[in-house]
Design an enzyme around this catalytic site. Structure first.
Site, short mmCIF file in Angstrom:
data_model
loop_
_atom_site.label_atom_id
_atom_site.label_comp_id
_atom_site.label_asym_id
_atom_site.label_seq_id
_atom_site.Cartn_x
_atom_site.Cartn_y
_atom_site.Cartn_z
N ARG A 159 -0.12 -8.54 13.65
CA ARG A 159 -0.74 -7.56 12.74
C ARG A 159 -1.63 -8.26 11.72
O ARG A 159 -2.70 -7.76 11.37
CB ARG A 159 0.35 -6.75 12.02
CG ARG A 159 1.01 -5.73 12.94
CD ARG A 159 2.33 -5.24 12.39
NE ARG A 159 2.21 -4.57 11.12
CZ ARG A 159 3.23 -4.36 10.29
NH1 ARG A 159 4.44 -4.79 10.60
NH2 ARG A 159 3.04 -3.73 9.16
N LYS A 216 0.84 -1.22 0.00
CA LYS A 216 0.00 0.00 0.00
C LYS A 216 0.87 1.26 0.00
O LYS A 216 0.62 2.19 -0.76
CB LYS A 216 -0.93 0.03 1.23
CG LYS A 216 -1.86 -1.16 1.32
CD LYS A 216 -2.79 -1.06 2.52
CE LYS A 216 -2.10 -1.02 3.87
NZ LYS A 216 -1.34 -2.25 4.21
N ARG A 262 11.71 -6.00 5.38
CA ARG A 262 11.68 -4.55 5.09
C ARG A 262 12.71 -3.81 5.94
O ARG A 262 12.89 -4.11 7.12
CB ARG A 262 10.29 -3.99 5.39
CG ARG A 262 10.28 -2.45 5.31
CD ARG A 262 8.93 -1.84 5.30
NE ARG A 262 8.07 -2.34 6.35
CZ ARG A 262 6.75 -2.14 6.38
NH1 ARG A 262 6.17 -1.50 5.40
NH2 ARG A 262 6.04 -2.63 7.37
N ARG A 318 11.79 -1.69 11.21
CA ARG A 318 10.68 -1.14 11.99
C ARG A 318 10.40 -2.06 13.18
O ARG A 318 10.44 -3.29 13.03
CB ARG A 318 9.43 -1.08 11.10
CG ARG A 318 8.93 0.31 10.85
CD ARG A 318 7.91 0.35 9.74
NE ARG A 318 6.61 -0.21 10.09
CZ ARG A 318 5.53 -0.10 9.32
NH1 ARG A 318 5.59 0.54 8.17
NH2 ARG A 318 4.39 -0.64 9.68
P1 AP5 Z 1 4.88 -1.57 1.82
O1 AP5 Z 1 4.62 -0.80 0.57
O2 AP5 Z 1 5.55 -0.84 2.93
O3 AP5 Z 1 3.53 -2.30 2.29
P2 AP5 Z 1 2.30 -1.76 3.13
O4 AP5 Z 1 1.11 -2.46 2.63
O5 AP5 Z 1 2.29 -0.26 3.13
O6 AP5 Z 1 2.72 -2.33 4.54
P3 AP5 Z 1 2.69 -1.65 5.95
O7 AP5 Z 1 3.42 -2.60 6.87
O8 AP5 Z 1 3.23 -0.25 5.93
O9 AP5 Z 1 1.18 -1.66 6.22
P4 AP5 Z 1 0.47 -1.69 7.53
O10 AP5 Z 1 -0.89 -1.43 7.07
O11 AP5 Z 1 0.65 -2.85 8.40
O12 AP5 Z 1 1.25 -0.56 8.36
P5 AP5 Z 1 0.90 0.95 8.67
O13 AP5 Z 1 2.17 1.69 8.60
O14 AP5 Z 1 -0.27 1.42 7.87
O15 AP5 Z 1 5.74 -2.85 1.43
C1 AP5 Z 1 6.20 -3.76 2.43
C2 AP5 Z 1 7.58 -4.33 2.02
O16 AP5 Z 1 7.45 -5.09 0.82
C3 AP5 Z 1 8.65 -3.27 1.73
O17 AP5 Z 1 9.89 -3.74 2.17
C4 AP5 Z 1 8.64 -3.13 0.20
O18 AP5 Z 1 9.93 -2.75 -0.29
C5 AP5 Z 1 8.26 -4.54 -0.23
N1 AP5 Z 1 7.44 -4.57 -1.45
C6 AP5 Z 1 6.43 -3.73 -1.79
N2 AP5 Z 1 5.90 -4.09 -2.99
C7 AP5 Z 1 6.57 -5.21 -3.37
C8 AP5 Z 1 6.48 -6.07 -4.50
N3 AP5 Z 1 5.60 -5.86 -5.49
N4 AP5 Z 1 7.34 -7.14 -4.57
C9 AP5 Z 1 8.26 -7.36 -3.58
N5 AP5 Z 1 8.39 -6.57 -2.50
C10 AP5 Z 1 7.56 -5.51 -2.40
O19 AP5 Z 1 0.39 0.83 10.18
C11 AP5 Z 1 1.27 0.55 11.24
C12 AP5 Z 1 0.52 0.55 12.56
O20 AP5 Z 1 -0.10 1.85 12.77
C13 AP5 Z 1 -0.66 -0.44 12.67
O21 AP5 Z 1 -0.24 -1.72 13.05
C14 AP5 Z 1 -1.51 0.27 13.76
O22 AP5 Z 1 -0.96 0.07 15.04
C15 AP5 Z 1 -1.37 1.73 13.41
N6 AP5 Z 1 -2.41 2.19 12.47
C16 AP5 Z 1 -2.23 2.63 11.19
N7 AP5 Z 1 -3.40 2.96 10.63
C17 AP5 Z 1 -4.36 2.74 11.57
C18 AP5 Z 1 -5.77 2.86 11.60
N8 AP5 Z 1 -6.45 3.29 10.51
N9 AP5 Z 1 -6.43 2.54 12.73
C19 AP5 Z 1 -5.76 2.12 13.81
N10 AP5 Z 1 -4.43 1.96 13.87
C20 AP5 Z 1 -3.73 2.26 12.76
#
Ligand code: AP5
Length: 205
Positions: A162, A16, A122, A151
């Site tokens: 998660r 994402k 990552r 992270r």
């Molecule tokens: P990446 O693009 O970073 O993936 P992502 O889907 O953004 O993963 P996140 O871990 O950031 O999502 P998340 O939803 O768990 O975390 P968030 O920060 O929102 O890609 C991941 C890895 O794969 C990278 O190393 C990348 O290089 C690699 N990659 C990407 N595309 C690829 C491909 N095509 N092929 C190979 N490799 C690839 O949330 C973190 C925390 O914040 C949550 O756990 C929660 O505590 C809190 N939080 C956030 N939003 C909310 C909410 N709305 N409500 C409550 N708590 C929240």
């Protein structure tokens, strides 16, 4: 208002953040990401404790804290936005529907074993916030590679938690948009370029 009010849904590690960044650059949109906003305010005291306490355990930060971030960001996004990491439960989805309409809802689909590999591998550049991967996306510059960090919530145990939280809270959100119609499912497998082309096809259809 442009017709680029995009919601990108998907499990942790689906890409994402990677794809939202590209969408925001390509279409000149605001990138609204609750994860990054919360990480920038991990130590902020709220009546529920700090966001970091929830994030490092892999749990959701309480809705009022997150809703406030989103409503403030939306109020500045007159030329369109890509929303990444929100809504993550049905109450947040309802709140969002009271704030804005959406033009595209895209679900990035990636099998669970690949998610674990992507997340545990990552690495983040603390200076720029850019994401890399120990295998799939190694920086060309050795100086950058040296300073990369993992992270806190990318340790394998927390990643599994998660994913559990995602299944329990966020899968019903995906189902909600699917039933409402308009949700487009895109494979998140393949290179980031390949995935981006698929999303671009949806947005430009
Ligand atoms: P990446 O693009 O970073 O993936 P992502 O889907 O953004 O993963 P996140 O871990 O950031 O999502 P998340 O939803 O768990 O975390 P968030 O920060 O929102 O890609 C991941 C890895 O794969 C990278 O190393 C990348 O290089 C690699 N990659 C990407 N595309 C690829 C491909 N095509 N092929 C190979 N490799 C690839 O949330 C973190 C925390 O914040 C949550 O756990 C929660 O505590 C809190 N939080 C956030 N939003 C909310 C909410 N709305 N409500 C409550 N708590 C929240």
């Amino acid at each position: 208002m442009s017709d680029h009010r995009i919601l990108l849904l998907g499990p942790p590690g689906a890409g994402k953040g990677t794809q939202s960044t590209r969408l925001a650059e390509t279409y000149d949109l605001d990138h609204i990401t609750t994860g990054d906003a919360l990480r920038a305010n991990k130590e902020m005291e709220t009546e529920y404790g700090t966001p970091g306490e929830y994030m490092d355990a892999g749990e959701l930060v309480p809705d009022p804290v997150v809703n406030e971030i989103v409503v403030a960001a939306l109020s500045n996004a007159d030329d369109g936005f890509v929303l990444d990491g929100y809504p993550r439960n049905l109450d947040q989805a309802e709140y969002l529907s009271e704030q804005t309409d959406l033009d595209h809802v895209v679900f990035l689909d990636v099998p669970e074993d690949e998610l674990v590999e992507r997340l545990t591998g990552r690495r983040v550049d603390p200076e720029t916030g850019d994401n890399y991967h120990v295998e799939f996306d190694v920086p060309d510059d050795p100086e950058i590679e040296e300073r990369l960090v993992q992270r806190e919530d990318d340790q394998e145990d927390t990643v599994r938690e998660r994913l559990r939280v995602y299944r329990e809270n966020t899968e019903p959100v995906v189902e909600h948009y699917r039933e409402a119609g308009g949700l487009v499912e895109v494979s998140g497998e393949g290179t980031p370029d390949e995935v981006f082309e698929r999303i671009r096809d949806v947005v430009e259809e």
